[in-house]
Design a protein around this motif. Structure first.
Motif, short mmCIF file in Angstrom:
data_model
loop_
_atom_site.label_atom_id
_atom_site.label_comp_id
_atom_site.label_asym_id
_atom_site.label_seq_id
_atom_site.Cartn_x
_atom_site.Cartn_y
_atom_site.Cartn_z
N MET A 296 79.77 36.35 11.01
CA MET A 296 78.88 35.16 9.75
C MET A 296 80.08 34.83 9.22
O MET A 296 80.59 35.23 8.62
CB MET A 296 77.95 35.47 8.97
CG MET A 296 77.50 33.86 8.87
SD MET A 296 76.07 33.98 7.64
CE MET A 296 74.87 34.73 8.81
N ILE A 297 80.98 33.76 9.51
CA ILE A 297 81.88 32.78 8.78
C ILE A 297 81.57 32.77 7.61
O ILE A 297 80.57 31.88 7.24
CB ILE A 297 82.79 31.96 9.86
CG1 ILE A 297 81.50 30.60 9.97
CG2 ILE A 297 83.50 32.55 10.60
CD1 ILE A 297 82.86 29.73 10.74
N LEU A 298 82.46 31.64 6.51
CA LEU A 298 82.13 31.23 5.35
C LEU A 298 80.86 29.97 5.37
O LEU A 298 80.11 29.64 4.27
CB LEU A 298 83.01 31.25 4.10
CG LEU A 298 83.06 30.26 3.03
CD1 LEU A 298 82.52 30.83 1.96
CD2 LEU A 298 84.82 30.16 2.80
N ALA A 299 81.93 29.31 6.18
CA ALA A 299 80.91 28.35 6.31
C ALA A 299 79.34 27.54 6.73
O ALA A 299 78.25 27.57 5.68
CB ALA A 299 81.23 26.84 7.17
N GLU A 300 79.22 29.20 7.65
CA GLU A 300 77.38 29.70 7.81
C GLU A 300 76.35 29.80 6.56
O GLU A 300 75.75 29.87 6.90
CB GLU A 300 77.32 30.61 8.89
CG GLU A 300 78.15 29.92 10.39
CD GLU A 300 78.15 30.97 11.01
OE1 GLU A 300 77.88 30.35 12.73
OE2 GLU A 300 78.70 31.70 11.16
N LYS A 301 77.39 30.67 5.76
CA LYS A 301 77.36 31.02 4.54
C LYS A 301 76.35 30.34 3.54
O LYS A 301 75.36 30.02 2.94
CB LYS A 301 77.92 32.66 4.02
CG LYS A 301 78.55 33.79 5.10
CD LYS A 301 78.90 34.89 4.46
CE LYS A 301 78.97 36.10 5.66
NZ LYS A 301 80.37 36.98 5.15
N ILE A 302 77.92 29.51 3.65
CA ILE A 302 76.90 28.38 2.29
C ILE A 302 76.21 27.34 3.61
O ILE A 302 75.08 27.63 2.06
CB ILE A 302 78.42 27.61 2.02
CG1 ILE A 302 80.11 28.08 1.51
CG2 ILE A 302 78.11 25.83 0.66
CD1 ILE A 302 81.13 27.10 1.27
N LEU A 303 75.96 27.28 4.44
CA LEU A 303 74.70 26.68 4.37
C LEU A 303 74.13 27.63 4.11
O LEU A 303 72.36 26.43 4.32
CB LEU A 303 75.02 26.35 6.42
CG LEU A 303 74.36 25.64 7.07
CD1 LEU A 303 73.31 24.22 6.02
CD2 LEU A 303 74.52 25.66 8.84
N TYR B 109 80.86 39.52 0.15
CA TYR B 109 80.08 38.78 1.11
C TYR B 109 80.38 37.25 1.15
O TYR B 109 80.38 37.14 2.33
CB TYR B 109 78.01 38.33 0.39
CG TYR B 109 77.96 37.78 1.10
CD1 TYR B 109 76.83 38.15 2.44
CD2 TYR B 109 76.97 36.24 0.75
CE1 TYR B 109 76.10 37.73 3.02
CE2 TYR B 109 76.39 36.31 2.16
CZ TYR B 109 75.36 35.66 3.04
OH TYR B 109 75.31 35.85 3.49
N LEU B 110 80.60 36.17 0.22
CA LEU B 110 81.38 34.74 0.91
C LEU B 110 82.37 35.39 1.90
O LEU B 110 82.59 34.52 3.22
CB LEU B 110 81.57 34.19 -0.23
CG LEU B 110 79.58 33.46 -0.88
CD1 LEU B 110 80.59 33.08 -2.17
CD2 LEU B 110 79.05 32.76 0.30
N LEU B 111 83.67 36.06 1.72
CA LEU B 111 84.34 35.80 2.40
C LEU B 111 84.86 37.19 3.60
O LEU B 111 85.39 36.57 4.09
CB LEU B 111 85.76 36.27 1.05
CG LEU B 111 86.03 35.78 -0.33
CD1 LEU B 111 87.11 36.46 -1.11
CD2 LEU B 111 86.93 34.23 0.41
N LYS B 112 83.75 38.08 3.31
CA LYS B 112 84.08 39.16 4.68
C LYS B 112 83.40 38.83 6.18
O LYS B 112 81.86 38.49 5.68
CB LYS B 112 84.01 40.40 4.25
CG LYS B 112 84.81 40.69 3.40
CD LYS B 112 84.50 42.35 2.92
CE LYS B 112 86.02 42.68 1.90
NZ LYS B 112 85.63 43.89 0.80
N ASP B 113 83.64 37.95 6.66
CA ASP B 113 82.58 37.45 7.96
C ASP B 113 82.06 38.70 8.83
O ASP B 113 81.26 38.37 9.25
CB ASP B 113 84.02 37.13 8.99
CG ASP B 113 84.30 35.52 8.39
OD1 ASP B 113 84.40 35.20 7.83
OD2 ASP B 113 85.66 35.11 9.37
N ASP B 114 82.72 39.99 8.39
CA ASP B 114 81.47 40.89 8.70
C ASP B 114 80.78 41.54 8.04
O ASP B 114 79.47 42.05 8.25
CB ASP B 114 82.92 42.12 8.95
CG ASP B 114 83.04 42.76 7.91
OD1 ASP B 114 83.55 41.57 7.06
OD2 ASP B 114 83.01 44.30 7.94
#
Length: 321
Positions: free
Chosen positions: A1-8, A60-65
């Motif tokens: 999950m990339i940063l954009a998806e996590k913020i959303l 968590y925000l920065l690591k896509d894995d």
């Protein structure tokens, strides 16, 4: 999950719109939109702010894995202690709040209407249509029975809501997508809430007009007593509308933790609750004592609007912290 998806996802989990998140971050809504669509990436300072705001780690925000949210410090413990609330649970809660609103409205109506029969019978007694002993006896017994019924309704209503104590305490977290659905349902309910509020307020304003007009034109005591009873009936209807609609509206705010249920409002709400627990029993005692001592039920009702204004003023002055 990339940063954009996590913020959303984190934004929606908190039940915030893009405008609300933008206000908290002191940026434009367009910036939030770009972050969530991956059209732009927030700088490191903004990422630190996001991590603090959402209560998650920067890793968590920065690591896509990292797919599962990693909460930081005390926030992690708080998140683990929270009850996850499903959409079905929120629907059950709102249905229960609607029932509670109707029951509370009924109890309030019983309290307001309790002296009506006594007022009417006293007027008939003054005209020597009904014996004074019968008027006083039947009127007082009816008043006490209605007040007792109202108290029973309040107790039953409160008991039925005890299973939702964890929602009252705020130790819960809505599941993904639930805040958005609740906001849509609240928006759909808003017109009904506004209609009930407006109708209730208008009834409060106009209820005394017939009694005032009758007094100006020197209407007989019998007519004034009947109009006083009518006034109480109108007030009871207006109050019931406000209570029923307000309880449901409060249910939505409680789930979304907005309005009076925002964390910063909770401490003041506790103070208001403690104040009300002492204030209203005193008002009831004063009302009954004054009414029984003077036997002037046609006028003693004025204690309620005065008491309500004083309560609202004192409650507004109570500090939030």
């Amino acid at each position: 999950m990339i940063l954009a998806e996590k913020i959303l996802q984190l934004r929606k989990n908190n039940g915030w719109s893009q405008e609300e998140l933008a206000e908290k971050m002191n940026v434009s809504r367009q910036s939030i939109s770009k972050w969530e669509s991956a059209a732009a990436i927030p700088d490191i300072n903004r990422i630190l702010e996001l991590a603090k705001l959402f209560g998650v780690t920067t890793d968590y925000l920065l690591k896509d894995d990292l797919e599962k949210a990693a909460y930081s410090g005390a926030d992690a413990d708080a998140a683990d202690d929270r009850t996850r609330v499903t959409l079905q649970e929120t629907n059950d809660f709102l249905e229960s709040k609607a029932v509670q609103g109707r029951r509370t409205a009924l109890g309030v109506m019983l309290c307001i209407l309790s002296p009506v029969l006594l007022i009417v019978l006293s007027a008939l007694s003054a005209e020597e249509i009904v014996p004074e002993s019968v008027a006083s006896g039947v009127g007082v017994v009816t008043l006490l029975l209605m007040v007792a019924g109202a108290v029973a309704v309040f107790i039953v209503s409160g008991t039925k809501m005890k299973r939702f104590t964890y929602l009252q305490e705020g130790a819960f977290e809505l599941e993904y997508g639930v805040p958005g659905i609740l906001k849509e349902k609240r928006a759909a309910f808003e017109p009904k809430y506004v209609r009930s509020t407006v109708t209730g307020v208008v009834l409060f304003i106009l209820c005394s007009v017939p009694l005032i007009v009758a007094g100006i034109y020197g209407a007989p005591e019998m007519t004034l007593s009947l109009l006083a009873a009518l006034l109480l009936a109108v007030v009871s209807v207006g109050t019931a509308l406000l209570v029923a609609a307000g309880t449901v509206k409060g249910g939505y705010d409680q789930l979304l933790r907005e309005g009076d249920f925002e964390p910063k409002e909770q401490e003041r709400a506790k103070r208001v609750s403690k104040f009300a627990g002492v204030y209203w029993p005193v008002v009831v005692a004063a009302y009954l004592g004054w009414s029984f001592f003077t036997n002037n039920w046609e006028f003693s009702w004025v204690i309620w609007p005065i008491a309500a204004l004083i309560f609202a003023a004192v409650s507004a002055l109570l500090p939030k912290q």
